[in-house]
Scaffold this motif. Structure first.
Motif, short mmCIF file in Angstrom:
data_model
loop_
_atom_site.label_atom_id
_atom_site.label_comp_id
_atom_site.label_asym_id
_atom_site.label_seq_id
_atom_site.Cartn_x
_atom_site.Cartn_y
_atom_site.Cartn_z
N LYS A 1 -1.10 2.01 7.76
CA LYS A 1 -1.05 1.86 9.22
C LYS A 1 -2.29 1.13 9.72
O LYS A 1 -2.22 0.28 10.62
N LYS A 2 -3.43 1.45 9.13
CA LYS A 2 -4.70 0.86 9.57
C LYS A 2 -4.72 -0.65 9.35
O LYS A 2 -5.20 -1.41 10.18
N LYS B 1 -0.17 11.16 2.85
CA LYS B 1 -0.88 10.96 4.12
C LYS B 1 -1.94 9.87 4.00
O LYS B 1 -2.11 9.05 4.89
N THR B 2 -2.67 9.88 2.88
CA THR B 2 -3.73 8.89 2.70
C THR B 2 -3.17 7.47 2.73
O THR B 2 -3.68 6.61 3.45
N PHE B 3 -2.13 7.24 1.95
CA PHE B 3 -1.60 5.88 1.87
C PHE B 3 -0.88 5.48 3.16
O PHE B 3 -0.91 4.31 3.54
N LEU C 1 3.99 -17.38 12.73
CA LEU C 1 2.57 -17.08 12.57
C LEU C 1 2.40 -16.03 11.49
O LEU C 1 3.33 -15.28 11.17
N LEU C 2 1.20 -15.99 10.90
CA LEU C 2 0.90 -14.98 9.89
C LEU C 2 0.44 -13.72 10.61
O LEU C 2 -0.59 -13.71 11.29
N ASN C 3 1.22 -12.64 10.47
CA ASN C 3 0.97 -11.43 11.26
C ASN C 3 -0.34 -10.73 10.88
O ASN C 3 -0.91 -10.01 11.70
N GLN C 4 -0.77 -10.89 9.64
CA GLN C 4 -1.97 -10.18 9.20
C GLN C 4 -3.25 -10.99 9.46
O GLN C 4 -4.34 -10.57 9.08
N ILE D 1 0.85 -1.20 0.00
CA ILE D 1 0.00 0.00 0.00
C ILE D 1 0.88 1.25 0.00
O ILE D 1 0.65 2.20 -0.76
N ARG D 2 1.92 1.22 0.85
CA ARG D 2 2.85 2.37 0.86
C ARG D 2 3.52 2.51 -0.49
O ARG D 2 3.78 3.61 -0.97
N GLY D 3 3.79 1.37 -1.11
CA GLY D 3 4.42 1.36 -2.44
C GLY D 3 3.54 2.02 -3.50
O GLY D 3 4.03 2.71 -4.39
#
Lengths: 221, 247
Positions: A216-217, A209-211, B93-96, A151-153
């Motif tokens: 982070k979410k 900021k959006t990405f 473990l799978l972190n997500q 996502i950051r990418g």
């Protein structure tokens, strides 16, 4: 404030912004799909990986490195005949999507590679030990575990394309880049230039900021 | 149940090749807890990876239920993996994914239906004492809790055997005891065959029926745990029992 908005309208900044957003969103979408696929092939065929294949791995590495070796403005000019063949024109939004997409694919592949390298090789072994197929490992482990980095990418790619699209303004690309060339280079209108720069900076900040927020979410680490 | 016949594993390197295992022979019978002990670099993890079918031997065979696991088709190999649960030192473990989904993951790979998955995972959460952590993510768990999730995950597909690779090495003594008690409890409830790799003789003494002592890629001694502890023959075994070689 009204004066500022009027100046924005007079120089056509909102339609230029729309053109730039259109160029970078379409280019990001296509380049991310293609770049991600190239990266997955590279990861799959690397030494000691799921399906090692020296030839394919070196070919994908070559494509990624070759694409990143050519400065965008030169790539843009070199691709003019190809762009005309694909979309019928080499200027405006349509004319820029082809070089923007092709120019960003290697960058995307590299960003994805960095994201996938964060995945612990031991985790791959552990999932293989459960009897998972390679496609399951690629999707459930590589892609899903790297999702925050991917996502950051995407955000990084879009910001890079803001810069590329601005460059494309010098060769008839339109958007904020074209506007900057018209008002800054040909008309020497510094007030309009400042407003265009502010618009570009705001756009980049909003994208970043959006990405960052989305990444982070969804990051559960 | 699992047999290793003249197993050798050599890793080619630029200067000298690394002989991780040299002509290892062992037999794992159903329903017992086996320990494989040795100092660091003895070849324990390599042996476990070969027994688990994660790597192929350079020479020799690994038989699982009398079938050579390296001659199985891809589909057969996948089914074989589902008959064995492996737990690693680093949990992996799978972190997500949350705890529930981590435990359910091997069942989803094996295409169990959702009703069976829900029931089995709930039972496993109860078994490992993590019922209230089902929706938590691994980053919010302690090392001991993550190890419990890894153990539960290894049990998800009703395996015949559990392979445990240094699962307590990263844990403090209290958590180690808790995890070992959990393994003991699981063993009695589910009558599994367990293979435990460790460098810690106390873990072997606490849990195992039979032990193989590994040194420099070779089995130097093996036998029922009581016999090995009371009358070790090899000097390396005596040293390990004396507790001088730690990790």
């Amino acid at each position: 404030m009204d004066n500022v908005l009027n100046t924005f309208k007079n120089i056509g900044i909102f339609s230029a912004l729309y053109e730039t957003l259109l160029m970078i969103i379409i280019s990001t979408l296509i380049s991310f799909i293609v770049g991600l696929l190239i990266c997955l092939v590279s990861i799959l065929t690397a030494k000691d990986s799921l399906k090692p294949n020296k030839l394919v791995y070196h070919l994908t590495s070559f494509i990624i490195n070759l694409g990143r070796s050519i400065p965008f403005i030169i790539l843009l000019v070199v691709l003019i005949p190809f762009t005309r063949f694909i979309v019928g024109t080499s200027i405006g939004v349509r004319g820029m999507i082809v070089p923007l997409t092709l120019g960003s694919i290697p960058f995307v592949a590299r960003v994805c590679e960095d994201a996938f390298l964060e995945v612990d090789k031991g985790l791959i072994g552990a999932i293989k030990a459960m009897g998972a197929k390679n496609t399951t490992i690629l999707y459930e482990v590589y892609i899903k575990e790297s999702l925050p980095s991917l996502i950051r990418g995407i955000g990084l790619t879009m910001i890079m394309l803001v810069g590329y699209s601005a460059m494309s303004g010098a060769v008839g690309g339109g958007g904020l880049g074209g506007l900057a060339i018209t008002y800054g280079y040909y008309k020497f209108d510094s007030t309009s230039m400042v407003m265009i720069v502010i618009m570009i900076v705001l756009m980049v900040q909003v994208i970043q900021k959006t990405f960052d927020l989305v990444s982070k979410k969804i990051d559960k680490r | 149940m699992i047999r290793a016949i003249n197993l050798t594993k050599t890793y080619p390197q630029t200067s000298n090749a690394l002989h991780a295992l040299k002509n290892v022979n062992l037999e794992i019978k159903k329903g017992l807890i086996y320990g494989i002990i040795g100092a660091s670099g003895a070849g324990k993890s390599t042996l476990l990876r070969l027994l688990g079918g994660l790597e192929e031997p350079t020479t020799g065979e690994v038989l699982f239920n009398n079938k050579n696991i390296n001659l199985l088709s891809r589909q057969e190999k996948r089914l074989m993996h589902q008959r064995k649960g492996i737990v690693f030192q680093k949990y992996y473990l799978l972190n997500q994914k949350n705890v529930f989904e981590n435990i359910a993951f091997p069942m989803r790979i094996s295409q169990y239906d959702n009703v069976t998955i829900n029931q089995k995972v709930t039972d496993l959460l109860d078994l490992v004492g993590l019922k209230d952590k089902a929706l938590e993510y691994p980053s919010k768990l302690s090392g001991g809790q993550q190890q419990r999730v890894a153990i539960a995950r290894a049990l998800a597909t009703y395996p015949d055997a559990l392979l445990l690779d240094e699962i307590t090495s990263a844990l403090d003594p209290f958590t180690t005891k808790a995890v070992l008690d959990l393994i003991k409890g699981i063993y009695h409830k589910q009558e599994l065959t367990i293979i435990l790799i460790t460098h810690d003789i106390e873990v072997i003494k606490y849990l195992c029926d039979y032990v193989y002592v590994l040194h420099d890629g070779e089995v130097i001694e093996n036998g029922p745990i009581k016999a090995i502890i009371n009358q070790p023959n090899h000097p390396i075994t005596k040293r390990l029992l004396g507790g001088i070689n730690h990790g």
